[in-house]
Design an enzyme around this catalytic site. Structure first.
Site, PDB file in Angstrom:
ATOM      1  N   CYS B 150       0.925  -1.303  -0.044  1.00  0.00           N
ATOM      2  CA  CYS B 150       0.007  -0.031   0.035  1.00  0.00           C
ATOM      3  C   CYS B 150       0.855   1.295   0.169  1.00  0.00           C
ATOM      4  O   CYS B 150       0.415   2.298  -0.512  1.00  0.00           O
ATOM      5  CB  CYS B 150      -1.036  -0.006   1.172  1.00  0.00           C
ATOM      6  SG  CYS B 150      -0.211  -0.418   2.813  1.00  0.00           S
ATOM      7  N   HIS B 242      -2.635   6.874   3.104  1.00  0.00           N
ATOM      8  CA  HIS B 242      -1.465   7.039   3.410  1.00  0.00           C
ATOM      9  C   HIS B 242      -0.925   8.237   2.904  1.00  0.00           C
ATOM     10  O   HIS B 242      -1.180   8.386   1.593  1.00  0.00           O
ATOM     11  CB  HIS B 242      -0.571   6.016   2.935  1.00  0.00           C
ATOM     12  CG  HIS B 242      -0.857   4.829   3.465  1.00  0.00           C
ATOM     13  ND1 HIS B 242      -1.454   4.373   4.746  1.00  0.00           N
ATOM     14  CD2 HIS B 242      -0.161   3.347   3.272  1.00  0.00           C
ATOM     15  CE1 HIS B 242      -1.405   3.058   5.201  1.00  0.00           C
ATOM     16  NE2 HIS B 242      -0.785   2.542   4.415  1.00  0.00           N
TER      17      HIS B 242
END
Lengths: 344, 344, 344, 344
Positions: B150, B242
């Site tokens: 990710c 993120h």
């Protein structure tokens, strides 16, 4: 022998930290607190919305707040700490310097002025001699010393320790606490379950102030260190403590162990507010962490960890308490250095 | 014509995202859900502690969970998505490949294996042809495709857009959400008013996977991109999304405007789960922010902002939804590419 | 003359608080630390994942962890603090009592047992004489004393102060900190930007323990106070400090000022860990607040505020530090009372 | 046939929610947005700092903001929604009523005025006929309808469902989200790792508004319900969604199952913004939770759970989205009722 000190802008967040740090200080005795027109004449207890986590000292609570002018401050005061907003400081600080006061200022104005020492006592105490230049040029009887921005001061001690290996290029990204923006600076709607990139003005401060702090002083001027510093500054949902991820390119070979040793052995100073060891290096790579480590050394120690080799040098994380080592504590420490070096 | 799909490890956090993303999918029809021994035989509704923010689909709730073996999965299933823990995946995925299944896997094992395509459809769809090599070498009837970590996938599309200017050296620091560690991965005592540096294994994944994704494929093997990638990975108190601060050195001159244009114009793909535009570039330098921007393009779009010049290139921030574009959505998109390219 | 003490279940979250509170204790000297089979034989430093915000004391770090059996604990130990999980405590505590140890336990088992004193030294020290009954009935040489649940102990001192006005009916809703569930008890995915109602078992504990603590003891048994207590317990995203909103019906007239005075004047005890004043009542209605006020009296003082009249009595808020006054500190204080009263 | 509507105070947090809710509304068409002097003349896109989580509608962004006076609003507008600060609303709303506008207002002024309907369409639609009284007494051509405070509206539907069992006495404690205080209302320094008791004015609103909403209307005046309502209001670190713990004394016997059935079966209304079912009752006692459940029914459904017997009645938890059902959505729903009932 006690030194009488005053605080310019005493009611704000950093002003309150000054009061907290000066309580029980071995040599400084708080004798004056100034604020804006609207607070003048009130007691400090009335004027300040006290938010620090220790009780307001009784004697300070009953002290009268004065206006922020030289006339309003007693002549017995030898040293002033300034936590004025920078726009106000730019206007008011010169009046105090004309009037002969020594000012240790946390305000961001004039930090990069060629004749103003920007100082961390453990890093570049010799820059204090810029005061001579300053007096010559500005005709001041007093003296103005600045400490760097909270995000700068978190990183610079670690860079100073690296400089023996030929500090070349730096990339740093910050994860900064909300207190750095002042008590009302970040609303809860902005930051809960969120992060805010690109803190205004912060990146440029880190990129320029670092090079002045690490620069060399020949008695006349400070030559900026020629390292290139690149910064990205982000706000995260922590209350206090700036965490920073640093990548440093080095000209010489230096293993992570060499770097850890250099940080641990970087000399401290013998001043009342200074930590015994300037930089604590953790063995545990998951440290430092803001909440767990910001209070080390009463908030005055720098922490580092996860030092690892990169192709061009090393990467590591570092942390400091942004409103103590990064603001009020930095100014108090500079004040102690001014006394030690005989400027007061 | 619907493709029958299954999910290996369907009860976990990423497994639940798969189910959410497959609900109302135009071509995929969920036909099998597997989990560990202890869940086998239960209905999915009994076996899973459902935590996704949309209700569990009724037909999935009543579906029987099977063990994670090829025998337990119907032959009608053409495509399997895997969100098994990597240690389990390393053992179990080969059985499915031997049995002839096509597996689009989010598990981190084998991502860097020379004969396993590590793919983002918009970035390196051609790497899928490594499946031929894989079949030759391993004797599999099936095919194994991996999507990156990710934290990697958040940055790589922006680097791909920069590559036309001669991508040279990258320094990236992440501010990662807690969901990236799984539902129970980060306790509240660890992260409230805190940040945790040096996420285990994450830095190395970013440093290696990025170079494979950007590498060139000659029909036989992928040559890693020769850019040097240096990563620092931090956990912060956000739920999803993120945020990453990137510094990229470029061989050629490129202004922030050139870079913004290159990102905006980077071509997307015509697949059901792909966003119309791959990278959204904000004019507002204070964006992207995790909570405000993670759901852009149904969680599949990359965001970027605050692109600025450095001495050697540019710096900027980027963001993606870590459990959609960074996990389940990435695998689904790879599955759609596998269908499109005729591997299923 | 020092009392040798030990901690049963020393490696957990409450166990670590015990160690923190016993460091520099004027009369207690830590001589034994026990834990589960898997930790036995290791040093405490190896066995415990230290998470308290003060460093692990050096002498404790090197102490050997033993199994949790009477045989493994030295005969020189006079007093044991127990922070075992209640299911383990239910099995193991009787062995220590048979072997003649005095146990001050924070575990929830047996709190409502008729022959076990449930004690807060400032509230019901006389209940300690239940030990005579206990020895008669169980044939123990030792003695078992329990302290109440963290949510109970936050409210009961304020109710005790109200009892002079005829305490009748109580409705209380808690806003509890995550540390109350143990270090791993609440994941970040559960609690960020959220609250969780109906904490398991907590409501019943508040409803029953309160009545035993406020009950009268005739030398043979404790008659539960006849006030009706109704509780709703909620978890919120705070680290430490339980805030509680209380509505108390009173038989007699009592103004908010009367109630404030009764709380302020409620007598404390002269024991090393007791706060000088048991209950601090704020003038400011926006206090107490968990982060600002949990550390009052080294975490041992109760705070109250916003006392206001209702039709049937008063409403107010109260707060205590849940892992100090509400757990380890409560047991230590009970231990001090046991020594003072001559049971050790 | 579309109804032309306007928003008074359109640039603030609730104003933005109005715009979000009116986008794609089946019968309302936004035709006027007003704000303070300083915004008048700008486009809405320039004047508002847009913070809602969906993009600003293009046609609204280009709409001109006018001053908040009847003269500045087109005569074609039939219905005005007001999210003015209550002090401003108290001055300005009468001007619009004199000028013949129908105003559905979220502002807290005049909610308890005897001739102003305080309405939730599912609870007391008949109170709308107070408009006749209002017109008689005030000589207005228009009509003023208010919706209750966000903390009140979360609880009142559940109390209305209980009223068949003889609602007697209520004790309620709230855990309120920061958005209830407005975008800048709660700073991050105040609320991270904290809770703030005694939200100013909120407790009295809950205690009085509830009784008016549940009161009976005889065509001339509303007799307040004679239940006694006692409220404690607390702020916690959640973004949206007020969670409330309610204790309700009932005159008649009613089991938790009876109460759950009464809530589930409480009739809804057939208006565009109304949820299909007014109250969702969870089987799972650990629900409702703010982050997981605030968006049920597009933020318009009330949730309840953990219904349990007490000595005098029941206790339970309830939840609603405070800026949708508790503010803008409440006003829109009242507007829909005004149309339905022929007042527009």
């Amino acid at each position: 022998m006690a030194v009488q000190v005053g605080i310019l802008g005493a009611t704000g967040a950093v002003g309150q930290r000054f009061i907290q740090l000066l309580e029980d200080h071995p040599t400084f005795e708080l004798a004056a607190v100034t604020a804006s027109e609207s607070s003048a004449g009130k007691t400090y207890g009335e004027a300040a919305k006290w938010r620090v986590n220790t009780p307001i000292p009784d004697d300070v609570a009953s002290m009268e707040v004065t206006r922020t002018t030289p006339e309003a401050v007693s002549d017995d005061v030898d040293l002033l700490f300034s936590s004025l907003p920078s726009s106000v400081a730019a206007e008011v600080e010169p009046d105090f310097l004309d009037a002969g006061y020594v000012v240790s200022s946390n305000s961001s104005n004039d930090r990069m002025a060629p004749d103003v020492p920007l100082t961390i006592p453990e890093i570049n105490p010799g820059h204090l001699d810029l005061i001579e230049v300053q007096r010559d040029e500005r005709g001041w009887d007093g003296a103005l010393v600045k400490n760097p921005n909270c995000s700068t001061i978190t990183m610079v001690p670690t860079l100073a320790a690296l400089d023996q290996f030929g500090l070349d290029r730096v990339h740093v990204t910050t994860l900064q606490a909300v207190s750095g923006a002042g008590y009302d600076g970040v609303t809860s709607m902005e930051i809960i379950d969120n992060a805010i990139p690109h803190i205004g003005g912060e990146e440029e401060k880190m990129e320029t102030e670092s090079r002045k702090l690490l620069g060399s002083f020949d008695g006349a001027e400070v030559a900026l260190h020629d390292a290139e510093v690149n910064a990205s500054c982000n706000r995260i949902p922590t209350l206090d403590g700036h965490l920073e991820s640093v990548f440093a390119d080095l000209e010489d070979d230096a293993s992570p162990e060499d770097v850890a040793a250099a940080m641990r052995e970087y000399p401290g100073v013998d001043l009342p507010s200074a930590p015994e060891q300037l930089i604590h290096v953790f063995e545990d790579n998951y440290r430092p962490q803001p909440r767990l480590d910001r209070d080390r050394g009463d908030g005055m120690q720098i922490s580092a960890g996860a030092i690892q080799a990169t192709e061009g040098g090393v990467k590591y994380n570092c942390l400091a308490h942004n409103t103590i080592r990064g603001a009020a504590g930095a100014s108090v420490l500079n004040g102690e250095l001014l006394v030690e070096e005989g400027w007061i």
